[in-house]
Scaffold this active site. Structure first.
Site, mmCIF file in Angstrom:
data_model
loop_
_atom_site.group_PDB
_atom_site.id
_atom_site.type_symbol
_atom_site.label_atom_id
_atom_site.label_comp_id
_atom_site.label_asym_id
_atom_site.label_seq_id
_atom_site.Cartn_x
_atom_site.Cartn_y
_atom_site.Cartn_z
ATOM 1 N N THR A 338 0.857 -1.187 0.000
ATOM 2 C CA THR A 338 0.000 0.000 0.000
ATOM 3 C C THR A 338 0.891 1.233 0.000
ATOM 4 O O THR A 338 1.749 1.407 0.878
ATOM 5 C CB THR A 338 -0.966 0.020 1.205
ATOM 6 N N HIS A 390 0.903 -13.092 12.787
ATOM 7 C CA HIS A 390 1.825 -13.740 13.713
ATOM 8 C C HIS A 390 1.518 -15.229 13.917
ATOM 9 O O HIS A 390 2.262 -15.927 14.616
ATOM 10 C CB HIS A 390 1.798 -13.032 15.072
#
Length: 418
Positions: A338, A390
């Protein structure tokens, strides 16, 4: 004899459940030909023109601009045998009549006839291995994310469990409260329905934020050598006619760094209990458009040269801003960039796109004081931010990937070592 057929809203992309009618380009009495575009719809991904698979005369328009319709709903009726004497006010086909889907989206026939409703009641509970309720894949996915057992739900629409059924079941019971006084929007407020790209983006971001445990790391990089190389390459014959932006360097750096840390390009398959590693990079590029945020993909970006990536980026962003990105080009990404720097923003904490494990925010490149060989100098500096899932990317892996991207941008010659 007249032969009437209904033109249905087909699934123009994987998982489409509904679309908004933007325009209808025919009127009752119009003659249409095979593959003629008869309407334009806005899906959760993009605006799409729909061609009709038959020739004939339009007898009835069943939708209007601004209306949201579900996949399988009729859009218009056509007399495919106008020579048989059908009039504009001819009768509509029976609900059971089999129809062919949209041209280009397969040859399987579909029907507007729905199955009989089967409702689960407290008196007739469903046990494991028993009746499996009808629900579209996105609805099943939502139910899984919200912890709702589809088999315990009563359906509201012809035996098919809807998104609203699932959300209603997941919502906690609200305490009874006095009715609030009505609030007038007045001249200083306006209300806009949540639909189309905005609705899809909101649902995807909420799902990602509450499903994948996000970790974000930051890195500040001196990219003066990259900017000097950019100016040099802009004069090279292989880049003639190509708009070479800093984002192209970031795209190349991501594709190279993925080779060392494939976990950031993998995905977490909760249903199968597997991590899916991908030997390709379908690079998503987040793009702001008049319809909202979209993330089209550059397929097999890892196999492209810097010049090819630059050309692909230019085409992708132009098509996205014009609202012409095909829905299929929004699917199947593996990692995303982005570019918040285009708005002058230093960096941010981006939310991972569903189905991916990492997203890189590319900040603005600014002149800043920097220590070079013990001396203070003015350099071209940017900030990078990497958010990762994660569950499958540990801190060491995320840090290594971000450091590799930064190293390539700080010294493009490092690319030959990857």
């Amino acid at each position: 004899m007249p032969e009437f057929k209904q033109f249905l809203l087909a699934d123009t992309a994987e998982g489409l459940t509904e679309a908004e009618i933007l325009s209808v380009r025919v009127q009752p009495g119009d003659e249409v030909t095979v593959n003629q575009v008869v309407c334009e719809v806005e899906t959760a991904k993009a605006a799409v023109e729909l061609p009709i698979p038959w020739a004939g005369k339009v007898t009835e328009i069943l939708v209007e601009p601004g209306q949201t319709v579900e996949v399988g709903a009729p859009i218009l009726t056509v007399d495919v045998d106008p020579a048989g004497g059908a009039s504009v006010n001819g009768s509509a086909p029976a609900a059971e009549e089999e129809m062919k889907p949209l041209v280009g989206y397969g040859s399987k026939t579909v029907t507007t006839k729905r199955r009989a409703r089967r409702e689960v009641t407290p008196e007739a509970p469903v046990t494991k291995g028993g009746y499996v309720p009808l629900a579209k894949p996105p609805v099943r996915k939502l139910a899984k994310e919200l912890g709702v057992d589809l088999r315990a739900l009563a359906t509201s629409v012809d035996g098919v469990i809807t998104r609203e059924d699932v959300q209603r079941a997941a919502a906690p019971a609200a305490p009874t409260a006095p009715a609030a006084a009505p609030v007038s929007s007045g001249a200083r407020e306006r209300r806009v329905p949540i639909k189309g790209v905005r609705k899809a983006t909101a649902q995807a971001m909420v799902s990602s934020a509450f499903t994948a445990p996000h970790v974000t790391e930051f890195l500040t990089v001196d990219v003066t050598p990259m900017m000097e190389l950019r100016e040099k390459l802009k004069k090279h014959p292989s880049f003639a006619g190509v708009k070479l932006t800093p984002l192209a360097f970031a795209a190349k750096a991501v594709c190279l760094a993925v080779k060392r840390t494939p976990d950031v390009n993998a995905s977490w398959d909760e249903a199968a209990g597997e991590i899916v590693y991908k030997d390709y990079v379908h690079l998503g590029i987040a793009a702001a458009t008049p319809r909202g945020l979209v993330v089209p993909k550059i397929r097999d970006a890892d196999a492209m040269s810097l010049a090819e990536l630059a050309a692909a980026l230019e085409q992708l962003t132009t098509t996205a801003r014009e609202g012409k990105t095909p829905p299929a080009d929004m699917l199947g990404g593996t990692i995303t960039i982005t570019n918040v720097g285009v708005f002058g923003v230093d960096t941010g904490t981006p939310i991972i796109n569903p189905g991916e494990s990492a997203i890189l925010a590319f900040g603005a490149i600014k002149d800043m004081p920097w220590v070079v060989d013990g001396q203070l100098a003015v350099r071209k500096v940017l900030q990078l931010a990497l958010s990762f899932d994660h569950r499958l990317v540990d801190g060491q892996q995320g840090s290594q990937f971000l450091a590799d991207v930064g190293a390539i941008l700080a010294d493009p010659a490092m690319a030959i070592t990857y």
